[in-house]
Each structure stands twice: as C-alpha cells, then as structure tokens.
Design an enzyme around this catalytic site. Structure first.
Site: not given
Length: 414
Positions: A92, A95-96, A212, A98, A100
């Site tokens: 997807l 995710g920062g 963020d 790692g 997703v």
C-alpha cells in the site's frame, strides 16, 4: 666451493621466503579471526539491545495496553498468511518506518500491516513510539490500531484497520486525481475532520504532536471521512513543557520554519503543516514540486505570494467553482486567509488547532448559507496586508526525512 656457497645461499633464501610466507599467512589469518570476532561481538550486542528493548516494550504493551485493544497480539505466521507472504502486489505504500501491506485476517477483517524495515535501534524506537502513542488514542478521525506482533515474533509488525479510499494526496494530485474531481464540499469537510483529529491530539494529556501532518498521511474511507495516520514521528509532550528540543524531522514542504531553524517542536509545528494541507486542498497542487517554476517549488511560499498580490484566483483549482459560485468563492477566500495565519513564520502568531477548528466550522456553516462571500474577500485582503513582509520558509531542496542521531536533545523520551 663457490657452488657449495651458492647452494647454501639458495637454501637460506628458500627457507627465508617460506618462513616469511608462513608468518604472513598466520598474521593474515589472525587478523581475519580478530575481525570476525569483533563483528560477531557487535552483532551480539545489537541483538541483545534489540531483544532487551523489544522485550521491554512488548511486555509493557502486552500487559498495560493490551486490554484496551480489540486483538492486541498477532503471530508472525498469521500476518504472513494474511498478506500472501508480504506479496509486493499487496503493498500500500511506505509507512515511515517500513512498508505497509494490505491483508485479510481469518475473521474476515481487512487490515493494513506495517512491517519494520530492519531490526536496528532507530527503527525499533519508531515502532515502540507508534505503539505507545496510538494505543492511547480513541477518535473517529484517527486510524485504529488493532494490535501488533509479540516480543517472541521474528519480526515487528503493526496491524491497523484498512482504509479503502486512498489518501487525500491521491485524490488531489496523485493516482486517483484523474478519476473524478474532489468537490469543494468534500475538501472543506476533510479540512474540518483533520483539524478535529489534531485538536484532539493537542488537547489530551499528555499532549501529542503528530509532527508529520501531510496529505499522504490523511486517509479517506469509503464515505470520504478522514482517518489521520502514521504516528512514527509523533511525540508525547511533557505536561509542564512549552516545547521539546529535538532535531527536525518531517517531510519537505511541511516542516515548521521555526522548528527547522530553532530545533524547538511545539503544537504550532502541526499548525504550520496543516496550513500547507489547506493550500493543497485549495489548489490541488503538491507541497513540493520541482517541475514548477523556481519560485513556486514550495507551495507554502507560492500560496503566500499569490495571496499577498491578491491573485488568489490564479492559485485556486479552477474546477472548484471559485469564479462561478459566490458561496464557494467566499469559503475558499476565508480558508485561504486562515491558511495564511497557519503559515506565519512565527509560531506564537499562529492560531491553535482549537481556534482553527472553530473557524473552519463557522466557514462551513455560514458559507453554504451564502453569508461568507463578501466577508471572505475583506478578511483575506486584511490577512495579506498583515503578512505582506512575512514569508514562510520550509526547505525546497529536501526530499527525504531529516534523520536524527537521537530522538531528542532533552531527557524526554518518546
């Protein structure tokens, strides 16, 4: 006699070379052995540090936070199966800390599984930070954490609810932008719900700074309601602190100039980032775009310049009806004026998220009743006059997150 001496010389030379070769081999082998031992010690130390921190975090999470979650502990095998072995076709996004992946649990729930890139201290710290923070949160506009893997798992994984409709960035200027236009009514509602989520984070104790805020972290469900996500960089604020001194982290184009320059993180840092989000909602343009003109690469600077010159009509996405619907024109003008306040270079001058939320709700209510058009233009001109000599600053040339050797310069830990 000469032959004998020559033979002795050759023998001695041969013995000498053999001895030197043997010694060289022994020295080389010894160095290799020492380097190998040093490497093994470092690996062992890292492994111990990882296991100690992982065990500490997970034991706290399992027993202190676990009872408040729907299903806090998942096995690695269960999540491996749910994501088809972390199939790349199920990715997807980033995710920062790692990647997703989309997954489906045995009970039928669709989930988003965040997988740690690597087992180093910095990534582990972000993982611990996200579990610690998100497990405390309960708000309709924040993504829900279902749980994570335990300290016994081979990998650290977070399991979130799956949000099916992509991100705000996707719909404004990304992969879904060509599918259909996100109308102004939906955009204003996105602004209100995002402000509501941030106001909640800033109002609880201890206060949470997201750090963020950006359109790629604002997810949309099937009804286009907001789910704010990605708390890997977030910070819990000490109750008696006015700011936390920490190395700037975030995303280029969204970073508070005061935070970037003074290394002082406050709740007004999120307000600045939210101001950039407002300008994206108005213009449909990304926060940083190197394909734009040099003076327009940074959206915040571009927006302020256009508004100061009273050229908002050249900045607004023309498809929103700014020039054809006086109610929409009034609302966009007022939101742009609010955005200017959020983008002020001095944090103390910016409004708090509570005030931002209240203003947005008034704009929505009065705007659809037809009361906002004239008022919006007047207030926007006044904001432009007040900010005539003030320009925001957020680095144009940075395309990666700032990396910090430590999460904080104070004794405060995430």
């Amino acid at each position: 006699m000469n032959l004998s001496a020559e033979g002795s010389s050759k023998t001695a030379l041969t013995i000498g070379l053999s001895t030197a070769g043997g010694l060289s081999f022994i020295i080389f082998f010894s160095l290799c052995f020492l380097l190998y031992r040093h490497w093994k010690k470092k690996q062992f130390a890292r492994s111990n540090l990882y296991n100690r921190n992982n065990s500490f975090m997970m034991s706290n999470f399992d027993y202190e936070q676990g009872s408040s979650l729907t299903s806090p502990i998942f096995s690695y095998g269960e999540l491996y199966e749910a994501t088809n072995g972390f199939d790349t076709s199920e990715e997807l996004g980033d995710g920062g800390f790692g990647t997703v992946y989309k997954g489906k649990l045995k009970d039928g729930r669709a989930v988003a599984v965040k997988r740690l890139y690597e087992n180093n201290y910095r990534r582990l710290e972000q993982f611990m930070n996200e579990v610690k923070i998100v497990s405390l949160l309960r708000h309709q506009n924040l993504v829900t954490l279902y749980g994570c893997t335990s300290r016994h798992s081979r990998e650290l994984l977070l399991v979130y609810e799956f949000i099916p409709n992509g991100t705000v960035a996707d719909h404004l200027h990304g992969s879904r932008a060509s599918e259909s236009l996100l109308p102004w009514k939906a955009r204003l509602n996105i602004a209100i719900e995002t402000a509501d989520a941030l106001n909640y984070l800033h109002s609880i104790e201890p206060q949470i700074i997201h750090r963020d805020v950006k359109t790629t972290n604002i997810l949309l469900d099937s009804s286009f309601h907001v789910k704010l996500a990605d708390f890997g960089l977030s910070r819990l604020f000490p109750l008696d602190a006015t700011h936390v001194s920490t190395t700037p982290q975030g995303t280029a184009g969204y970073v508070d100039p005061e935070y970037y320059q003074c290394y002082q993180l406050t709740d007004k840092s999120d307000v600045y980032s939210f101001g950039v989000v407002l300008m994206e909602l108005i213009s449909s343009m990304p926060a940083v775009d190197i394909s734009r003109d040099r003076n327009e690469v940074n959206l915040a600077n571009f927006a302020v310049r256009k508004i100061q010159k009273q050229e908002l009509d050249e900045f607004v996405d023309p498809r929103l009806g700014y020039n054809s619907d006086y109610r929409i024109k009034g609302m966009i003008s007022e939101v742009a004026g609010l955005g200017l306040r959020c983008l002020h270079s001095e944090g103390e001058v910016r409004p708090g998220m509570k005030e931002v939320l209240e203003i947005l709700r008034v704009i929505e209510k009065s705007g659809w009743m037809g009361e906002g058009a004239v008022k919006g233009d007047v207030e926007l001109k006044e904001e432009a006059r007040l900010l005539k000599c003030v320009s925001p600053y957020s680095p144009d040339t940075v395309t990666e997150r700032w990396e910090s050797t430590s999460s904080s310069m104070t004794s405060f830990t995430s």
